[in-house]
Design a protein around this motif. Structure first.
Motif, PDB file in Angstrom:
ATOM      1  N   GLN A 121       0.820  -1.240  -0.036  1.00 39.84           N
ATOM      2  CA  GLN A 121       0.083  -0.040   0.027  1.00 39.84           C
ATOM      3  C   GLN A 121       0.830   1.150  -0.119  1.00 39.84           C
ATOM      4  O   GLN A 121       2.102   1.060   0.485  1.00 39.84           O
ATOM      5  N   PRO A 122       0.266   2.170  -0.521  1.00 39.60           N
ATOM      6  CA  PRO A 122       0.912   3.646  -0.360  1.00 39.60           C
ATOM      7  C   PRO A 122       1.344   4.014   1.101  1.00 39.60           C
ATOM      8  O   PRO A 122       0.853   3.511   2.116  1.00 39.60           O
ATOM      9  N   PRO A 455      -2.899  -9.253  15.343  1.00 38.67           N
ATOM     10  CA  PRO A 455      -3.961  -8.620  15.132  1.00 38.67           C
ATOM     11  C   PRO A 455      -3.971  -7.001  15.194  1.00 38.67           C
ATOM     12  O   PRO A 455      -4.643  -6.330  14.728  1.00 38.67           O
ATOM     13  N   ASP A 456      -2.437  -6.556  15.724  1.00 36.99           N
ATOM     14  CA  ASP A 456      -2.392  -5.021  15.742  1.00 36.99           C
ATOM     15  C   ASP A 456      -1.380  -4.640  14.884  1.00 36.99           C
ATOM     16  O   ASP A 456      -0.406  -3.654  15.120  1.00 36.99           O
ATOM     17  N   ASP A 457      -1.055  -5.397  13.563  1.00 34.48           N
ATOM     18  CA  ASP A 457      -0.082  -4.868  12.973  1.00 34.48           C
ATOM     19  C   ASP A 457      -0.440  -3.737  11.692  1.00 34.48           C
ATOM     20  O   ASP A 457       0.749  -3.273  11.072  1.00 34.48           O
ATOM     21  N   ALA A 458      -1.493  -3.233  11.667  1.00 29.27           N
ATOM     22  CA  ALA A 458      -1.906  -2.100  10.837  1.00 29.27           C
ATOM     23  C   ALA A 458      -1.506  -2.239   9.520  1.00 29.27           C
ATOM     24  O   ALA A 458      -0.731  -1.413   8.921  1.00 29.27           O
ATOM     25  N   PRO A 459      -1.803  -3.265   8.684  1.00 25.87           N
ATOM     26  CA  PRO A 459      -1.111  -3.658   7.485  1.00 25.87           C
ATOM     27  C   PRO A 459      -1.435  -2.518   6.258  1.00 25.87           C
ATOM     28  O   PRO A 459      -0.774  -2.550   5.774  1.00 25.87           O
ATOM     29  N   HIS A 460      -2.654  -1.884   6.637  1.00 25.36           N
ATOM     30  CA  HIS A 460      -2.789  -0.782   5.405  1.00 25.36           C
ATOM     31  C   HIS A 460      -2.482   0.450   6.160  1.00 25.36           C
ATOM     32  O   HIS A 460      -3.071   1.741   5.360  1.00 25.36           O
ATOM     33  N   GLY A 461      -2.051   0.642   7.436  1.00 21.81           N
ATOM     34  CA  GLY A 461      -2.266   1.901   8.071  1.00 21.81           C
ATOM     35  C   GLY A 461      -0.692   2.616   8.262  1.00 21.81           C
ATOM     36  O   GLY A 461       0.113   1.878   7.912  1.00 21.81           O
ATOM     37  N   GLN A 462      -0.817   3.510   9.083  1.00 25.53           N
ATOM     38  CA  GLN A 462       0.474   3.999   9.640  1.00 25.53           C
ATOM     39  C   GLN A 462       1.350   3.047  10.669  1.00 25.53           C
ATOM     40  O   GLN A 462       0.348   2.165  11.216  1.00 25.53           O
TER      41      GLN A 462
END
Length: 491
Positions: A121-122, A455-462
């Motif tokens: 993702q960007p 569960p808290d890896d934030a794959p598409h987030g910051q």
């Protein structure tokens, strides 16, 4: 003599699958930990953002790096071309090739095919990252960086597991499908799977997707996912935008019509109001209820992670059921409406509302489409607006659900028990994984999602990350799975 050879053969098989061999493999993983982290650092540094056509060369570079590593492991690799992508400008550029690779071709061994992707993702630091997104940073036991969890870290853990097991010899044949366009819809992949079903994929017994998270810190195996029906509601009023000072109070406004329609779709408790929408949902059984009760999951931890003060459901079991095994409807946005800063007193001539329904077994996208269109046309007719309304379904991805008693699920549960000394949580995904359903329908083989994301890896987030624990112990999980799979009865 024949009896002696048979005994020796049995002893060799037991040796390959014995805890002693596994211990040696696990030790190999521990001994090469720094090397594995460095490789993830090198991979994260490649800005393989598939959504940006100007970075297509970086995606292609990432595919080449992955190919070179598989070749180093002793595999054979085909870079399968999947066509072109047409940009908004009309220009066409080649899609990244898809890696089709294999290690081992012993007809006496089962063959497992792993799917993963190396595009991302960007990410920009200005979006709220605490570190540079394309520089892997180790902090507090976590490895931060774009793609560290989704999906470069998981793909690398698998490849490192193959490397480790191959020190004593792979007990199964391994194939890989690795792509570079997953984050934007896997362009060309469905067609490629169809084309290769009688060649590259003809001898595959099992398919494993390595791109999923656990529900908690306890290892999870995913056996199902919801589908996705995505809709546009277009309402057209005047030929052009109008000034509210001159026309407010005198026209049927397209925006008002659209908001009215959107408001009729779901009630305050999340219940979908469309008649018949729940008719296809598989009834809940006592056995399934018990499965949810045994899962490791805490509502307060989810609240802390998301900032949600109260959910629609009060118990763990209810929340997970409505997240996984019941349909949901979410409103996503309105196109054509004024959304910038400041004040603009325009009456939009045309607006498009966007919403999706996550459907579950045994709901059919074509049936859902008709139910939605019929309902919205009925509600719009009741409003007696002269404006024009059109409903269209843009995506119709089917749900997927596997049999948890299939051999590879048994092998995966045994592998989890061996590596983590606990039973795996059997979980489902609330999102949609179209490739899983595609593999199942085209190849008619068992599909399983065996990821190692947290569960808290934030794959598409910051601040996307993967924990060092998941990365290294997950490598051991894949290694143990390869061994356990060899001991299962072929499908």
């Amino acid at each position: 003599m024949i009896f002696l050879l048979s005994v020796l053969s049995l002893l060799v098989c037991q040796a390959v699958l014995s805890p002693i061999s596994n211990d040696a493999i696990f030790q190999y993983v521990d001994d090469h930990k720094d090397e594995f982290v460095q490789r993830l650092k090198d991979w994260v540094a490649v800005e393989s953002d598939s959504s940006d056509p100007t970075k297509r060369d970086l995606v292609n570079n990432m595919m080449q790096i992955t190919k070179d590593f598989i070749l180093k492991l002793g595999g054979s690799v085909e870079m399968a071309e999947v066509g072109e992508q047409e940009l908004q400008s009309g220009k066409k550029i080649p899609l990244p090739p898809v890696i089709l690779a294999e290690i081992g071709n012993d007809t006496n061994k089962p063959t497992v095919c792993f799917y993963g992707h190396v595009d991302v993702q960007p990410a920009n630091k200005a979006d709220g990252w605490l570190t540079e997104p394309y520089t892997l940073v180790e902090k507090d036991g976590n490895l931060y960086g774009r793609g560290s969890s989704d999906d470069k870290g998981q793909v690398l853990a698998l490849l490192h597991a193959v490397e480790a097991v191959n020190t004593i010899g792979l007990p199964v044949n391994v194939k890989f499908i690795i792509e570079g366009m997953e984050e934007v819809g896997s362009n060309g992949l469905d067609k490629l799977v169809e084309e290769k079903k009688d060649t590259f994929l003809s001898n595959v017994d099992y398919i494993v997707v390595t791109d999923t998270p656990w529900l908690s810190k306890k290892p999870g195996i995913t056996y199902g996912a919801r589908g996705n029906c995505y809709f546009f509601i277009e309402v057209q009023g005047a030929r052009r935008d109008l000034h509210s000072g001159g026309f407010g109070g005198t026209v049927y406004e397209a925006m008002s019509d659209l908001i009215y329609l959107l408001d009729t779709l779901v009630d305050a408790k999340g219940h979908i109001r469309i008649p018949g929408i729940y008719d296809g949902v598989v009834p809940l059984t006592e056995k399934e209820i018990k499965l949810y009760k045994d899962l490791e999951f805490k509502l307060d931890e989810l609240q802390a992670d998301t900032g949600v003060t109260r959910f629609l459901h009060d118990t763990k079991e209810e929340l997970l059921m409505y997240r996984w095994r019941y349909p949901s409807l979410s409103i996503h946005g309105i196109e054509g409406a004024f959304s910038g800063s400041g004040t603009k007193t325009v009456i939009p001539a045309k607006v498009i509302g966007k919403f999706s329904i996550r459907q579950v077994p045994n709901m059919n996208p074509s049936v859902v489409e008709k139910q939605v269109v019929d309902y919205l046309e009925s509600k719009f007719s009741e409003r007696k607006s002269p404006n024009k309304m059109k409903v269209s379904m843009i995506i119709g991805a089917k749900p997927w659900l596997a049999d948890m008693n299939e051999p590879q699920y048994v092998a995966a549960r045994k592998a989890v028990k061996r590596v983590f000394n606990t039973d795996a949580d059997m979980i489902r995904a609330g999102g949609t994984i179209p490739i899983a359903k595609n593999f199942e329908e085209v190849l008619k083989k068992s599909v399983m999602l065996l990821g190692i994301g947290g569960p808290d890896d934030a794959p598409h987030g910051q601040n996307e990350k993967i924990s060092m624990y998941n990365y290294i112990e997950g490598t051991k999980l894949y290694a143990s799975f390869l061994q356990e799979l060899a001991s299962q009865k072929a499908p």
